[in-house]
Write a protein that holds these residues in place. Sequence first.
Motif, PDB file in Angstrom:
ATOM      1  N   ASP A  95      -4.669  -2.941   4.074  1.00  0.00           N
ATOM      2  CA  ASP A  95      -4.455  -1.567   3.497  1.00  0.00           C
ATOM      3  C   ASP A  95      -5.376  -2.996   2.078  1.00  0.00           C
ATOM      4  O   ASP A  95      -5.624  -3.705   1.957  1.00  0.00           O
ATOM      5  N   ASP A  96      -5.442  -1.553   0.666  1.00  0.00           N
ATOM      6  CA  ASP A  96      -6.311  -2.833  -0.365  1.00  0.00           C
ATOM      7  C   ASP A  96      -5.558  -1.424  -1.300  1.00  0.00           C
ATOM      8  O   ASP A  96      -6.206  -0.292  -1.821  1.00  0.00           O
ATOM      9  N   TRP A  97      -5.341  -1.929  -2.520  1.00  0.00           N
ATOM     10  CA  TRP A  97      -5.053  -0.640  -3.381  1.00  0.00           C
ATOM     11  C   TRP A  97      -5.786  -0.780  -4.523  1.00  0.00           C
ATOM     12  O   TRP A  97      -5.816   0.622  -5.880  1.00  0.00           O
ATOM     13  N   THR A  98      -7.453  -1.050  -4.373  1.00  0.00           N
ATOM     14  CA  THR A  98      -8.958  -0.775  -5.218  1.00  0.00           C
ATOM     15  C   THR A  98      -8.697   0.362  -4.841  1.00  0.00           C
ATOM     16  O   THR A  98     -10.026   0.570  -5.502  1.00  0.00           O
ATOM     17  N   GLY A  99      -9.201   0.708  -3.173  1.00  0.00           N
ATOM     18  CA  GLY A  99      -9.652   2.151  -3.233  1.00  0.00           C
ATOM     19  C   GLY A  99     -10.964   1.308  -2.344  1.00  0.00           C
ATOM     20  O   GLY A  99     -11.328   2.591  -2.275  1.00  0.00           O
ATOM     21  N   GLY A 100     -11.583   0.132  -2.805  1.00  0.00           N
ATOM     22  CA  GLY A 100     -12.896   0.440  -2.938  1.00  0.00           C
ATOM     23  C   GLY A 100     -13.564   1.159  -3.510  1.00  0.00           C
ATOM     24  O   GLY A 100     -12.844   1.473  -4.764  1.00  0.00           O
ATOM     25  N   PHE A 101     -14.889   0.546  -3.766  1.00  0.00           N
ATOM     26  CA  PHE A 101     -15.700   1.475  -4.554  1.00  0.00           C
ATOM     27  C   PHE A 101     -15.954   2.971  -4.355  1.00  0.00           C
ATOM     28  O   PHE A 101     -16.415   3.667  -5.104  1.00  0.00           O
ATOM     29  N   ASP A 102     -14.832   3.678  -2.972  1.00  0.00           N
ATOM     30  CA  ASP A 102     -15.664   5.410  -2.634  1.00  0.00           C
ATOM     31  C   ASP A 102     -14.030   6.016  -3.384  1.00  0.00           C
ATOM     32  O   ASP A 102     -13.771   7.175  -3.656  1.00  0.00           O
ATOM     33  N   ASP A 103     -12.761   4.826  -2.729  1.00  0.00           N
ATOM     34  CA  ASP A 103     -11.055   5.603  -2.540  1.00  0.00           C
ATOM     35  C   ASP A 103     -11.039   5.400  -4.008  1.00  0.00           C
ATOM     36  O   ASP A 103     -10.999   4.388  -5.107  1.00  0.00           O
ATOM     37  N   PRO A 104      -9.936   6.702  -5.304  1.00  0.00           N
ATOM     38  CA  PRO A 104      -9.088   5.839  -5.942  1.00  0.00           C
ATOM     39  C   PRO A 104      -7.799   4.882  -6.161  1.00  0.00           C
ATOM     40  O   PRO A 104      -7.498   4.429  -4.670  1.00  0.00           O
ATOM     41  N   ALA A 105      -8.199   4.320  -6.624  1.00  0.00           N
ATOM     42  CA  ALA A 105      -6.621   3.030  -6.835  1.00  0.00           C
ATOM     43  C   ALA A 105      -5.728   4.067  -5.978  1.00  0.00           C
ATOM     44  O   ALA A 105      -5.569   4.038  -6.437  1.00  0.00           O
ATOM     45  N   ASN A 106      -4.792   2.748  -5.603  1.00  0.00           N
ATOM     46  CA  ASN A 106      -3.465   3.331  -5.247  1.00  0.00           C
ATOM     47  C   ASN A 106      -2.358   2.670  -5.245  1.00  0.00           C
ATOM     48  O   ASN A 106      -2.342   1.418  -4.514  1.00  0.00           O
ATOM     49  N   VAL A 107      -1.780   1.585  -6.583  1.00  0.00           N
ATOM     50  CA  VAL A 107      -0.803   1.004  -6.062  1.00  0.00           C
ATOM     51  C   VAL A 107       0.819   1.380  -5.665  1.00  0.00           C
ATOM     52  O   VAL A 107       1.947   0.568  -5.540  1.00  0.00           O
ATOM     53  N   GLN A 108       0.632   2.516  -5.199  1.00  0.00           N
ATOM     54  CA  GLN A 108       2.371   2.840  -3.934  1.00  0.00           C
ATOM     55  C   GLN A 108       1.749   3.197  -2.855  1.00  0.00           C
ATOM     56  O   GLN A 108       2.292   3.874  -2.021  1.00  0.00           O
ATOM     57  N   LEU A 109       1.575   1.819  -1.838  1.00  0.00           N
ATOM     58  CA  LEU A 109       0.929   1.988  -0.747  1.00  0.00           C
ATOM     59  C   LEU A 109       2.236   1.593  -0.236  1.00  0.00           C
ATOM     60  O   LEU A 109       3.089   1.023  -0.501  1.00  0.00           O
ATOM     61  N   ASP A 110       1.960   2.488   0.984  1.00  0.00           N
ATOM     62  CA  ASP A 110       3.731   2.168   2.025  1.00  0.00           C
ATOM     63  C   ASP A 110       3.735   0.428   2.774  1.00  0.00           C
ATOM     64  O   ASP A 110       5.191  -0.425   2.247  1.00  0.00           O
ATOM     65  N   SER A 111       2.660  -0.159   2.464  1.00  0.00           N
ATOM     66  CA  SER A 111       2.790  -1.909   2.978  1.00  0.00           C
ATOM     67  C   SER A 111       3.821  -2.288   1.472  1.00  0.00           C
ATOM     68  O   SER A 111       4.405  -3.320   1.331  1.00  0.00           O
ATOM     69  N   VAL A 112       3.075  -2.705   0.048  1.00  0.00           N
ATOM     70  CA  VAL A 112       3.489  -2.591  -1.030  1.00  0.00           C
ATOM     71  C   VAL A 112       5.005  -2.335  -1.623  1.00  0.00           C
ATOM     72  O   VAL A 112       6.152  -3.017  -1.703  1.00  0.00           O
ATOM     73  N   LYS A 113       5.695  -1.441  -1.232  1.00  0.00           N
ATOM     74  CA  LYS A 113       7.038  -0.602  -1.256  1.00  0.00           C
ATOM     75  C   LYS A 113       8.027  -1.012  -0.291  1.00  0.00           C
ATOM     76  O   LYS A 113       8.442  -2.068  -0.774  1.00  0.00           O
ATOM     77  N   LYS A 114       7.108  -1.600   1.367  1.00  0.00           N
ATOM     78  CA  LYS A 114       8.293  -1.793   1.979  1.00  0.00           C
ATOM     79  C   LYS A 114       8.106  -3.583   1.731  1.00  0.00           C
ATOM     80  O   LYS A 114       9.689  -4.234   1.860  1.00  0.00           O
ATOM     81  N   MET A 115       6.870  -4.491   0.871  1.00  0.00           N
ATOM     82  CA  MET A 115       7.032  -5.930   0.516  1.00  0.00           C
ATOM     83  C   MET A 115       8.504  -5.566  -0.932  1.00  0.00           C
ATOM     84  O   MET A 115       9.064  -6.681  -1.060  1.00  0.00           O
ATOM     85  N   LEU A 116       8.292  -4.938  -1.640  1.00  0.00           N
ATOM     86  CA  LEU A 116       9.284  -4.615  -2.424  1.00  0.00           C
ATOM     87  C   LEU A 116      11.086  -4.284  -2.207  1.00  0.00           C
ATOM     88  O   LEU A 116      11.766  -5.032  -2.772  1.00  0.00           O
ATOM     89  N   GLU A 117      10.972  -3.904  -1.646  1.00  0.00           N
ATOM     90  CA  GLU A 117      11.955  -3.663  -0.565  1.00  0.00           C
ATOM     91  C   GLU A 117      12.434  -4.748  -0.043  1.00  0.00           C
ATOM     92  O   GLU A 117      13.740  -5.512  -0.029  1.00  0.00           O
ATOM     93  N   MET A 118      11.952  -5.384   0.655  1.00  0.00           N
ATOM     94  CA  MET A 118      12.171  -6.889   1.346  1.00  0.00           C
ATOM     95  C   MET A 118      13.032  -7.784   0.208  1.00  0.00           C
ATOM     96  O   MET A 118      13.238  -8.496   0.531  1.00  0.00           O
TER      97      MET A 118
END
Length: 268
Positions: A245-268
Amino acid sequence: MKKKLLSALLCTAMISALATGCGGSGSGSSAGDETAADASAEAEVVTNTYGDPDGTHLEMWTFVELHAQHYGTMAEIWNEQHPDQTIEITCTTYPYGDMHTKLLTALEAGTGAPDICDVEVGQFPNVVEGLDTWLVPLNDYSSEYLDTMVTARMETYMGEDGKYYGAPYHVGATVMYYNVAAMAEAMGLSQDDTIAKIDSVVTWDDYQALGEEYLAALSEDGKYWTSVDTAGTDWLWLAMAEYGDDWTGGFDDPANVQLDSVKKMLEM
């Protein structure tokens, strides 16, 4: 070697640098206090010159003196390998905040910027904003090295036009340390068997399972398997990297700080 080439090298280190810039004086400070603060700031500036005094002279700024020493060593190696194109490089080490502020001010003013600057990765977006006028693309210079470089690191320093405006000279490894002696004692294992258990850890689930096994064997309150530095973001980058994943979204996609990977790490 042309000076233009080296002036393009915004060598950025993949490190989590601490902001060590000098703090400002309070509103009640006296002139004497301000003078003392200025003197303290000057004391933190270290300048060393390396290489051939008769070679092409270059100015380099950094915020870590060890990086300056590295450049000094590499300048000597360059001179040995290119006796007809020798260089002399003056490396100045500033406090983190001071250096980046000084650099942006010089770039905006159009005068006073160094030939090479060690821009910390988190500060690079501020510098690349002026890519049309401030920086020289490195694509031609880096082309013969790209097959041996980490693509993701090079792309970090890519502008919206697809050109590279910086080059990493250091990719910091993420390392997990284990207290083998403490684990072996608590779990009643030999050191070799303990190391074998550690080496079998591949996923976060494996890591958690080993931790639970260790704590069960230890059977003591107030003991912990690991700790997480919540003051930084390194652990979030680890989570995103594992899931691609990449929460910055790169040059084309919008930033997203609600990624499943981050959610899983927070829950862990």
